[in-house]
Design an enzyme around this catalytic site. Structure first.
Site, short mmCIF file in Angstrom:
data_model
loop_
_atom_site.label_atom_id
_atom_site.label_comp_id
_atom_site.label_asym_id
_atom_site.label_seq_id
_atom_site.Cartn_x
_atom_site.Cartn_y
_atom_site.Cartn_z
N ASP A 1 44.99 45.57 43.04
CA ASP A 1 45.11 44.14 43.63
C ASP A 1 45.78 44.27 45.12
OD1 ASP A 1 44.04 43.47 41.32
OD2 ASP A 1 46.06 42.84 40.46
N ASP B 1 40.23 47.73 33.53
CA ASP B 1 41.23 47.07 33.89
C ASP B 1 42.50 47.10 33.25
OD1 ASP B 1 42.79 45.79 36.21
OD2 ASP B 1 42.29 43.83 35.65
N GLU C 1 46.90 50.95 32.95
CA GLU C 1 48.16 51.74 33.44
C GLU C 1 48.88 52.63 31.97
OE1 GLU C 1 47.47 48.93 34.65
OE2 GLU C 1 46.42 49.91 36.37
C1 GLC Z 1 43.93 42.36 37.31
C2 GLC Z 1 42.74 43.19 38.43
C3 GLC Z 1 41.95 42.04 39.03
C4 GLC Z 1 41.41 40.86 37.85
C5 GLC Z 1 42.55 40.27 37.25
C6 GLC Z 1 42.15 39.39 36.10
O1 GLC Z 1 44.64 41.79 38.24
O2 GLC Z 1 43.13 44.06 39.23
O3 GLC Z 1 40.82 42.58 39.79
O4 GLC Z 1 40.59 40.16 38.77
O5 GLC Z 1 43.24 41.27 36.88
O6 GLC Z 1 41.29 40.13 35.00
#
Ligand code: GLC
Length: 801
Positions: free
Chosen positions: A503, A425, A428
């Site tokens: 998200d 995650d 980017e």
């Molecule tokens: C980002 C991710 C989400 C995750 C959060 C905390 O917002 O896209 O899925 O729960 O980070 O790690």
């Protein structure tokens, strides 16, 4: 002053998108050709290379006012050993033409314009609207980036009066991208709504479709790029980038499926994930401590809701340090994963790229990376210190092969703790200091010795992180298929990772983006997609959650996930009424696993996704060209979900042919739009006449019991015929790559007053063990005919009367 700068900045940005002000490449003065390449020399010292890779694939590379560089490298491209197909070259005073068995590429010398035509019919497929162009000042036309990065480059194509545009990976937009424009710059965009652009991923590949004939263009350039499909002007569809090369691949269909196969040849195929990845998944930011994780799993089992995977989000870590567990919350991770494994549940952990930057020694990931000099630095040599969950952090330079290897090896920690998959995650990469990426402009990566900045490397960061992760898991457990899921990406990501759409909001508006986004990703080489079921941000409700499951229960990735301060939304949270409906769909997903897995394997092998827009199966039917509130699974299942509150009826378009209502087996003649009822417990689903859909027993998790019996549901077409396949393997090992699978072809045809079922000789060496095959004829309503036989593993014909 600040204000003036802002206005100037805006003006320059606008300029970046007005390609008519760019300098055009000069006319061709001479050319030469080698075994597969024609090199054009232009009056302004520019060079263009046209390379024939396959009869339906030609690469176009241009260097403005200079020779084509000898260095040629792409992180996206997986294949460079093409066997040159038959082609020939002809010339006239005005043009140079390359002809393959399928494509005719006509280069007009002055001005330099390239046409792509069908070699047989000479029909025009795609033509330059103006010569390829560049920023003559040798600087970026946009203001965001450092001038050493390069110049703006662009190619402009004539915009077809009835041309439709698809693909471009993950965009918060409708399926048909005609009259829209987009930017690619991987960005962390929580709570995005329709038309927010850019979002997390960059897949600079699109398909054009006109009069039922498709072509594809892959602009392999990782700089911030632009795609305009007739938005700024009806004269052109253009693409360009703020640096790097004009470097694109032209694919000719005419079928979209063929193009997707070629695109997969070029950028790689999705390896099969473990079969359990098709199981139901549950996540939350964050389940902790360990007892809460057990409680959630316990609740699933107690309530008879199937579950295969549970996620640990960032709070499992010690101070958000990747490759650690918080000792208080998770004192015995190995014990926990073992306990869950006995209940059929696998654990996936989140692993973000930000490694906590700390003064004191003792955090191995930071200490080792620093010592090995694997972290990104600014041009002045300072460590680049973005701010993410752990606070001040550092990022690995994943362009360094040794750093990727080191990163991959660090995952031994997770494997030793029984973790089954990795969730990448924030890649980017997200930086709380500045999400636009401006804070990263002088961050240098090794990049094959070129030492380039994030202007080039930001969009490929996630691809290389996923690569390090995937290759690490593969090395550490060679007998297991790696499972990786990512948020950001660049083209080629399918070789290493599955994806989800980040998200989203828990709103109906966000839900209605599911189908266009999943199908567009599938048309861009990423078949394994899904979205947080129920939406990630905000407060959902039972109705929204049910309608969300009615799409996601057929998506490759089916995971309910929620933000930390969002309202709980596990399937039971809104009461029994909703929970019962969700159970029905989760159970149906598991019963459909043989069908879903067979279709997933096709995606792996052919590049054609399982979650499809109608246009992919019916590109000759103009009615399908912009349908994105219906979808298909493979060739056979057509689904028309409800994506609005309080709606229990909708229109459904059925393409030509025979269709059966999945629930009632009622038969419909296609080629028309019908109205159907869709009370909350029903998602309208239709099976194509001519299909055989294999199904298995319902399960609480993958592997709970053998797939026995396999039920082949037969939906005859008008002639009384149907055909289908069943793909099986061990679901876990890479053995399928060496032929350890079994593919069984089944066909049914009318014979006398009954039907004849034929089973082909199974392909492959996998032995699924003894089991029963059931054949159920669905065309006769209540008088369904059923036949049970033992799977003999041989070809046979059996009457069904
Ligand atoms: C980002 C991710 C989400 C995750 C959060 C905390 O917002 O896209 O899925 O729960 O980070 O790690």
């Amino acid at each position: 002053m600040k204000r003036l700068l802002l206005i100037l900045a805006c003006l320059t940005s606008v300029n970046a998108q007005d390609i008519t002000t760019l300098e055009k490449i000069g006319p061709v003065v001479r050319f030469e050709n080698s075994e597969k390449t024609v090199t054009l020399h232009c009056q302004d010292n520019s060079q263009v290379q046209l390379t024939v890779l396959a009869p339906d694939l030609v690469r176009v590379r241009a260097a403005f006012t200079k020779p084509i560089p000898t260095k040629d490298h792409s992180w996206a491209v997986a294949k460079d050993d093409w066997t040159t197909p038959r082609w020939n070259l002809t010339e006239t005073p005005d043009s140079i033409t390359i002809t393959t068995d399928e494509l005719e590429v006509v280069v007009h010398r002055s001005p330099l314009l390239i046409d792509f035509r069908d070699a047989r019919t000479h029909q025009l497929l795609n033509a330059d609207e103006r010569p390829m162009s560049y920023d003559a000042n040798g600087r970026l036309a946009g203001i965001q980036f450092d001038s050493k990065a390069g110049m703006f480059v662009a190619a402009s194509k004539k915009f077809g009066f009835d041309e439709h545009f698809y693909g471009l990976g993950e965009k918060a937009a409708r399926l048909d991208k005609r009259r829209m424009s987009f930017v690619n710059w991987n960005s962390d965009t929580p709570g995005y709504n329709e038309n927010k652009d850019p979002i997390y991923q960059t897949i600079p590949f699109y398909l054009g479709l006109q009069r039922g004939i498709a072509y594809g263009i892959f602009f392999d350039n990782s700089y911030r790029s632009y795609f305009d499909f007739g938005r700024a002007s009806s004269e052109r569809a253009w693409f360009g980038a703020e640096g790097g090369e004009m470097n694109y691949y032209f694919f000719y269909g005419p079928s979209i499926k063929k193009i997707l196969g070629r695109y997969a040849d070029l950028t790689g195929r999705m390896p099969l994930p473990p079969l359990w990845a098709l199981g139901n998944q549950q996540s939350r930011w964050s389940y902790f401590p360990d007892t809460m994780v057990e409680e959630v799993v316990g609740e699933y089992r107690k309530r008879d809701l199937p579950l295969d995977v549970i996620y640990l989000d960032i709070d499992y870590m010690n101070g958000y340090r990747v490759f650690t567990f918080d000792k208080e919350r998770f004192p015995d991770p190995r014990g926990l994963t073992e306990k869950l494994r006995r209940q059929g549940v696998k654990v996936v952990t989140i692993v973000d790229p930000g490694i906590k930057h700390q003064k004191e020694r003792g955090y191995h990931a930071f200490d080792q990376g620093l010592e090995k000099n694997f972290f990104q630095r600014r041009r002045n040599g300072d460590l680049f210190v973005p701010r993410v969950w752990p606070g001040d952090s550092v990022f690995v330079d994943f362009t360094l092969p040794d750093a990727r290897r080191w990163w991959g090896d660090l995952h031994r920690f997770y494997i030793d703790n029984g973790i089954a998959g990795i969730w990448n995650d924030m890649n980017e990469p997200s930086d709380f200091v500045d999400q636009t990426g401006k804070n990263q402009l002088d961050v240098v990566s090794y990049d094959e010795g070129e030492k380039t900045t994030h202007a080039k490397n930001r969009n490929t960061f996630a691809l290389l992180m996923a690569r390090g992760t995937y290759e690490g898991l593969e090395r550490l457990q060679p007998d297991r298929r790696p499972y990786v899921i990512t948020r950001a990406a660049y083209a080629g990501i399918q070789r290493y990772s599955t994806m989800w759409t980040g998200d989203t909001n828990s709103t109906w508006e966000a839900l209605s983006l599911n189908i266009p986004m999943f199908t567009s990703l599938g048309l861009s080489g990423e078949p394994f997609v899904g979205s947080d079921v129920g939406g990630f941000i905000g407060r959902g409700n039972g109705e929204l959650l049910v309608r969300s499951y009615q799409i996601s229960f057929l998506a490759p990735f089916c995971r309910n996930h929620k933000q930390h301060d969002g309202y709980d939304q596990e399937p039971w949270r809104f009461g029994k009424y909703y929970e019962d409906i969700i159970r029905k769909y989760l159970k149906l997903r598991y019963a459909l696993l043989p069908f879903l897995y067979t279709t997933l394997e096709e995606a792996h092998r052919t590049g054609v996704p399982l979650f499809r827009p109608l246009v992919l199966n019916y590109q000759d039917d103009p009615n399908t060209h912009n349908i994105d509130d219906q979808f298909m699974i493979g060739e056979d299942l057509l689904v028309a979900p409800i994506m609005k509150p309080d709606v229990t009826r909708r229109l459904v378009y059925l393409p030509a042919g025979v269709w059966y209502d999945y629930w009632s087996n009622k038969r419909y003649a296609g080629g028309t739009t019908i109205t159907v009822d869709a009370p909350l417990d029903v998602v309208p689903m239709f099976v194509r006449g001519g299909a055989i859909v294999p199904m298995g027993p319902t399960l609480n998790y993958v592997g709970e019991k053998p797939t026995d019996p396999v039920t082949f549901n037969i939906y005859p077409d008008d002639a009384g015929s149907a055909a289908g396949r069943l793909y099986e393997d061990d679901g876990l090992s890479p053995g399928y790559k060496r032929g350890v699978f079994r593919r069984t072809a089944v066909a049914v045809r009318r014979s006398g007053r009954g039907f004849l079922v034929s089973l082909g000789t199974p392909e492959g060496t996998y032995n699924p063990g003894p089991r029963t095959f059931n054949f159920v004829l669905k065309s006769l309503g209540s008088a369904a005919k059923v036949l049970n036989i033992k799977d003999s593993g041989h070809a046979q014909e059996i009457p069904l009367r």
